[in-house]
Design a protein around this motif. Structure first.
Motif, PDB file in Angstrom:
ATOM      1  N   GLU A 143       3.431  13.417   1.528  1.00 31.03           N
ATOM      2  CA  GLU A 143       4.184  11.885   1.250  1.00 31.03           C
ATOM      3  C   GLU A 143       3.157  10.899   1.807  1.00 31.03           C
ATOM      4  OE1 GLU A 143       7.238  12.082  -0.205  1.00 31.03           O
ATOM      5  OE2 GLU A 143       7.923  14.071   0.210  1.00 31.03           O
ATOM      6  N   GLN A 144       3.648   9.709   1.320  1.00 30.71           N
ATOM      7  CA  GLN A 144       2.818   8.452   1.988  1.00 30.71           C
ATOM      8  C   GLN A 144       3.997   7.738   1.839  1.00 30.71           C
ATOM      9  OE1 GLN A 144      -1.132   8.482   2.459  1.00 30.71           O
ATOM     10  NE2 GLN A 144       0.001  10.045   3.100  1.00 30.71           N
ATOM     11  N   ASP A 145       4.961   7.986   2.647  1.00 32.04           N
ATOM     12  CA  ASP A 145       6.197   6.995   2.713  1.00 32.04           C
ATOM     13  C   ASP A 145       6.780   7.219   4.132  1.00 32.04           C
ATOM     14  OD1 ASP A 145       8.531   5.869   1.952  1.00 32.04           O
ATOM     15  OD2 ASP A 145       9.117   6.965   0.517  1.00 32.04           O
ATOM     16  N   ASN A 149       5.872  10.195  -6.274  1.00 32.80           N
ATOM     17  CA  ASN A 149       6.710  11.120  -5.413  1.00 32.80           C
ATOM     18  C   ASN A 149       8.068  11.332  -5.997  1.00 32.80           C
ATOM     19  OD1 ASN A 149       4.507  12.022  -4.413  1.00 32.80           O
ATOM     20  ND2 ASN A 149       4.865  11.438  -2.119  1.00 32.80           N
ATOM     21  N   LEU A 150       8.874  10.204  -6.137  1.00 27.24           N
ATOM     22  CA  LEU A 150      10.211  10.049  -6.475  1.00 27.24           C
ATOM     23  C   LEU A 150      10.313  10.613  -7.922  1.00 27.24           C
ATOM     24  CD1 LEU A 150      11.129   6.694  -4.912  1.00 27.24           C
ATOM     25  CD2 LEU A 150      12.006   8.901  -4.004  1.00 27.24           C
ATOM     26  N   TRP A 168       2.732   5.832   8.214  1.00 26.12           N
ATOM     27  CA  TRP A 168       2.326   6.916   7.801  1.00 26.12           C
ATOM     28  C   TRP A 168       0.940   7.397   7.935  1.00 26.12           C
ATOM     29  CZ3 TRP A 168       4.246   3.825   4.231  1.00 26.12           C
ATOM     30  CH2 TRP A 168       3.107   3.030   3.214  1.00 26.12           C
ATOM     31  N   PRO A 228       0.962  -1.123  -0.101  1.00 28.65           N
ATOM     32  CA  PRO A 228      -0.015   0.053  -0.100  1.00 28.65           C
ATOM     33  C   PRO A 228       0.869   1.356  -0.178  1.00 28.65           C
ATOM     34  CG  PRO A 228      -0.621  -1.584   1.756  1.00 28.65           C
ATOM     35  CD  PRO A 228       0.597  -1.906   1.149  1.00 28.65           C
ATOM     36  N   GLY A 229       0.607   2.175  -0.726  1.00 33.28           N
ATOM     37  CA  GLY A 229       1.467   3.396  -0.905  1.00 33.28           C
ATOM     38  C   GLY A 229       2.614   3.538  -1.903  1.00 33.28           C
ATOM     39  N   ASN A 236       2.192   5.955  -4.822  1.00 30.41           N
ATOM     40  CA  ASN A 236       2.360   7.093  -4.479  1.00 30.41           C
ATOM     41  C   ASN A 236       3.703   7.597  -4.015  1.00 30.41           C
ATOM     42  OD1 ASN A 236       2.613   9.017  -2.216  1.00 30.41           O
ATOM     43  ND2 ASN A 236       0.512   9.425  -2.398  1.00 30.41           N
ATOM     44  N   LYS A 237       4.416   6.461  -3.702  1.00 33.03           N
ATOM     45  CA  LYS A 237       6.048   6.842  -3.159  1.00 33.03           C
ATOM     46  C   LYS A 237       6.677   6.851  -4.529  1.00 33.03           C
ATOM     47  CE  LYS A 237       5.964   3.727   0.603  1.00 33.03           C
ATOM     48  NZ  LYS A 237       6.737   2.631   1.147  1.00 33.03           N
ATOM     49  N   ILE A 266       5.883  18.513  -0.425  1.00 34.97           N
ATOM     50  CA  ILE A 266       6.418  17.088  -0.888  1.00 34.97           C
ATOM     51  C   ILE A 266       8.033  17.123  -1.434  1.00 34.97           C
ATOM     52  CG2 ILE A 266       5.696  17.277  -3.194  1.00 34.97           C
ATOM     53  CD1 ILE A 266       4.301  14.485  -2.697  1.00 34.97           C
ATOM     54  N   ARG A 267       8.660  15.995  -1.272  1.00 36.18           N
ATOM     55  CA  ARG A 267      10.114  16.338  -1.833  1.00 36.18           C
ATOM     56  C   ARG A 267      10.075  16.869  -3.438  1.00 36.18           C
ATOM     57  NH1 ARG A 267      11.224  10.273  -0.924  1.00 36.18           N
ATOM     58  NH2 ARG A 267       9.040  10.332  -0.608  1.00 36.18           N
ATOM     59  N   HIS A 293       8.533  12.544  -9.803  1.00 32.54           N
ATOM     60  CA  HIS A 293       8.379  13.982 -10.002  1.00 32.54           C
ATOM     61  C   HIS A 293       9.665  14.610  -9.880  1.00 32.54           C
ATOM     62  CE1 HIS A 293       8.278  15.526  -6.062  1.00 32.54           C
ATOM     63  NE2 HIS A 293       8.364  16.688  -6.630  1.00 32.54           N
TER      64      HIS A 293
END
Ligand SMILES: [Cu+2]
Lengths: 185, 638
Positions: free
Chosen positions: B576-578, A46-47, B516, A38-39, A42-43, B550-551, A49
């Motif tokens: 963030e969801q980390d 995020n990385l 998180w 899960p997630g 999204n992670k 966010i980063r 982008h």
């Protein structure tokens, strides 16, 4: 048997990096794309982008809408072939299967190519000469601080298994047809 | 009177002399890290400790989390004190947790961490801790290691015997340390005997949510109530409180509260109290107290509660009994079987152990030795199970190893003494460095202690560490109790006063730890779910900045239109969801602290610009390679 492909991922891309001891990865299902945990999606977004890669939005990937229909077609055909029990039909089915698989992998490659090359240049912050961010179709590749490993998932193995059974049947049929011929000679 | 006084002064001087001698010679007896001790405390890189230990920060008002056996510090959990590192007590979301009827109080004296229990065993759900000074109890959620609730105790003058739990966390208790006029009024202090009272509070804990609710109070004679333990097994339904100053002295307690040869342990039948309350007994008293909690939106809420049901102990026979206990008892501990109640006397030269079955028999036979302010006193001989003779000087607290032994801390002689339950004989002793208060065995107050170690919680360290000026660290010492002889394994420094501690196997907590906050479950009214929702809104002289992180950027990162004299609220949502990716936020000239925003959380800080200009803000938690670039500006116009 192919219907099981609905319940397992076809393909998995695992990302390994020291900062992710708990694991990180993507699963490509017949009709969806999701994180291994899960997630994860999204992670990964995020990385990504951060280096100018596009956001992966499963709902906007057309293949995920087409694939279930294609697979249903292959399944129906497979059933029909089984019902008729004719070798020529089986040959036809196997060829279609190969074509679909090839198209899938080519498409996957193209998607990966676009994903890894078509960067938002304003955001492509970390540039390593000669390196693209394209994930491998199959096998492992170093992408910045990540080692990306791309392999068939359980669903993929089931599909390969189905194909192999089809192929074995085809081979067996061929041998059986050849045998009476030699006997007659 | 004068004769008494001189005896006491002489004997105190003698004790000090003995202490000095002991410290002097014990130094030579022990050389740290001998034998296989290093191997026993070594936790290899990347591997985990076996136990979580939660230690009170004493006068720091916080809780610190250590691993055992390594003694490594993992985290300081802010409870009653503001913590700029985490913005606890500074952010608008967490400020309400520190509200009291005396106003916002960002400090307390936190003494006794208590892990929640089910069937008398640690369940790893919550940690409770008391605030002594402004009577309060806090609850920490062990999935997040964050303080999520505080409740003020009305009609109390200091909350020391607290928050000891009943075996299924039905109740947390809070007993008055200092008796005071209840309800408060303006009277001469010398009228202590007529006007001063104590209370013992039972706070109900919701078994599903952990939410606390003051159920009832018991009005008790005006003496000092010190420590408490709940009965278990056969003594389930009872709690025991040590008490002192049965002299009811109101000045120079050092001497005047040490006159009586025996003080008491109060035995309270809380099951009966529960029944009386259910029958509508007792009186509804006016009272005003704060109940603060983090709500479903993870935003602190303060509610002012009013009124409390009070049962007057002397009007309800069977509710409270006094067990005579030698000289100024301090500790009060119940053994794993629930049969024995062990007292520790600060000035006693023996450890008295009461028997619960004898207590029941004495009550049935009315073996009373008169009464004290309306409360029956049981006969010492009728309730005592045995005495541990010549254990050392100044026995304080006892914990158990589950193998039939008690371990008692000796304050004056700075040592731990091991004795056998039943025969009451001392079987081993080990020096501690120095002035041990509480001691802790993982699960040592439960039905099934985990044993293995005893941790000494020492008040002073003197020459044990590199000196740091007049103020030295306080310390914990890890001692192996698996063999016949106790063995010192490790010294480690602690935060504030390591007053008391509790520990449980890591497995009870580790796998339930939250990584998180899911952003879709973020119901903070100022949360934004995506960067596209970031915005600035003005409402009169108040400006709300809905900001995302966010980063490695803030949105918005250029803010204009703010004026000197505005109140600017930065509502920062970490998208963030980390795991382990918080972001920080700070703005130049901020008069409170930074924000630390955990993944998926929203936290708000108030900033009031005092002069015109362009002011930078930045991320304070190193989040990625471009962390330094994570910044922005806010323009302030006059
Ligand atoms: Cu940052």
């Amino acid at each position: 048997m192919l219907s099981f492909t609905y319940f397992f991922p076809l393909w998995e891309i695992t990302l390994e990096a020291p900062q992710y001891p708990e694991g990180l990865g993507l699963e490509i299902w017949i009709n969806q794309m999701q994180g291994q945990h899960p997630g994860d999606l999204n992670k990964i977004n995020n990385l990504n982008h951060y280096i100018g890669m596009k956001t992966i939005k499963p709902e906007s990937i057309p293949e995920l809408k087409i694939m279930p229909w294609v697979m249903r077609g292959v399944m129906l055909l497979g059933l029909l072939v089984a019902a008729t029990g004719r070798r020529s039909w089986l040959t036809f089915w196997l060829l279609i299967f190969i074509a679909v698989a090839a198209a899938g992998l080519v498409d996957f490659y193209l998607w990966g190519y676009d994903y890894g090359h078509n960067l938002d240049t304003e955001h492509a912050i970390i540039k390593v000469p000669g390196m693209s961010y394209q994930p491998p179709v199959i096998g492992a590749k170093k992408l910045l601080n990540f080692r990306a490993i791309s392999l068939p998932g359980i669903g993929g193995w089931i599909a390969i298994g189905s194909f192999t059974i089809g192929l074995l049947v085809w081979l067996w049929e061929m041998r059986r047809q050849r045998k009476p011929a030699t006997n007659a000679a | 009177m004068n004769a008494y006084r001189s005896i006491i002064i002489t004997s105190s001087a003698l004790l000090l002399l003995m202490l000095a001698t002991f410290v002097g010679c014990s130094k030579k007896q022990e050389v740290g890290g001998v034998g296989d001790a290093p191997a026993k405390v070594y936790v290899a890189p990347g591997t985990y400790d076996e136990f979580y230990a939660f230690m009170s920060g004493g006068f720091s008002g916080q809780v610190s989390v250590y691993g055992l056996p390594s003694g490594r510090l993992f985290r300081v959990i802010p409870v009653f004190g503001q913590d700029p590192e985490k913005a606890y007590g500074y952010s608008e979301e967490t400020k309400p947790l520190l509200n009291t009827t005396h106003g916002f109080i960002p400090w307390d004296d936190a003494h006794h961490p208590q892990l929640s229990v089910t069937d008398g065993q640690t369940d790893g759900r919550w940690l409770f801790i008391n605030g002594n000074n402004t009577p309060r109890i806090a609850r920490i959620d062990l999935t997040t290691f964050e303080t999520v609730e505080t409740i003020e105790i009305p009609n109390s003058g200091g909350n020391h015997g607290s928050p000891y739990l009943t075996p299924n966390t039905e109740y947390v208790v809070a007993s008055t340390r200092f008796s005071v006029p209840i309800p408060q009024k303006d009277v001469p202090i010398s009228s202590y005997k007529e006007n001063f009272k104590g209370t013992i509070s039972y706070i109900k804990v919701d078994s599903a949510t952990g939410r606390m609710n003051l159920a009832f109070q018991i009005l008790v004679p005006g003496i000092n109530y010190d420590l408490s333990r709940a009965g278990k097994g056969p003594s389930y339904g009872w709690s025991f409180f040590s008490s002192y100053n049965s002299e009811q002295a109101n000045t120079q307690l050092e001497v005047n509260a040490s006159q009586n040869d025996k003080d008491f342990i109060a035995a309270v039948n809380w099951k009966l109290a529960e029944e009386l309350v259910a029958q509508g007994k007792g009186e509804q008293w006016p009272a005003s107290y704060y109940h603060n909690y983090m709500d479903a939106a993870d935003v602190g809420k303060s509610e002012v509660m009013s009124g409390v049901r009070v049962l007057n102990a002397k009007e309800h026979p069977g509710l409270v009994y006094y067990l005579p206990t030698p000289k100024s008892p301090h500790g009060c501990d119940v053994d794993p079987s629930g049969e024995y109640i062990v007292a520790g006397g600060k000035l006693a030269a023996l450890i008295p152990v009461h028997s619960f079955s004898k207590l029941q028999r004495a009550i049935a036979n009315k073996d009373f030795d008169g009464e004290y302010d309306g409360i029956p006193i049981l006969k010492y001989e009728s309730v005592i199970a045995g005495e541990v003779k010549e254990p050392g000087l100044g026995p304080l607290h006892t914990e158990f190893d589950g193998l039939g032994y008690g371990y008692t801390s000796m304050f004056l002689s700075s040592e731990i003494v091991k004795w056998k339950i039943g025969t009451w004989e001392v079987v081993d002793r080990i020096p501690t460095y120095y002035s041990i208060g509480h001691l802790m065995i993982p699960g040592g107050d439960t039905k099934q202690p985990y044993g293995k170690y005893v941790v000494a919680l020492n008040k002073i360290t003197k020459d044990r560490y590199l000196p740091t000026g007049p103020e030295l660290t306080q310390s914990a010492q890890l001692i192996d109790i698996t063999g016949d002889k106790m063995k010192l394994l490790l010294d480690f420094p602690t935060i504030g006063e390591p007053h008391y501690a509790q520990a449980c196997p890591a497995t009870l907590i580790k796998d339930k730890s939250k990584r998180w906050y899911p952003i879709e479950e973020n119901h903070n009214p100022y949360a934004i779910k995506a960067e596209g929702d970031a915005r600035v809104e003005r409402d009169g002289k108040t400006v709300h900045v809905y900001m995302s992180t966010i980063r490695t950027h803030f949105a918005p990162d250029n803010i204009e239109g703010v004026k000197v004299g505005d109140k600017v609220y930065f509502h920062v949502t970490n998208l963030e969801q980390d795991w382990d990716v918080p972001h920080g936020f700070s703005v130049m000239g901020s008069t409170n602290s930074e924000l630390l925003i955990l993944p998926g959380q929203t936290r708000t800080i108030l900033w009031e610009p005092k002069q015109a200009g362009v002011i930078p803000f930045y991320c304070t938690d190193f989040c990625s390679a471009l962390h330094q670039e994570m910044q922005g500006w806010i323009r302030v116009s006059s």
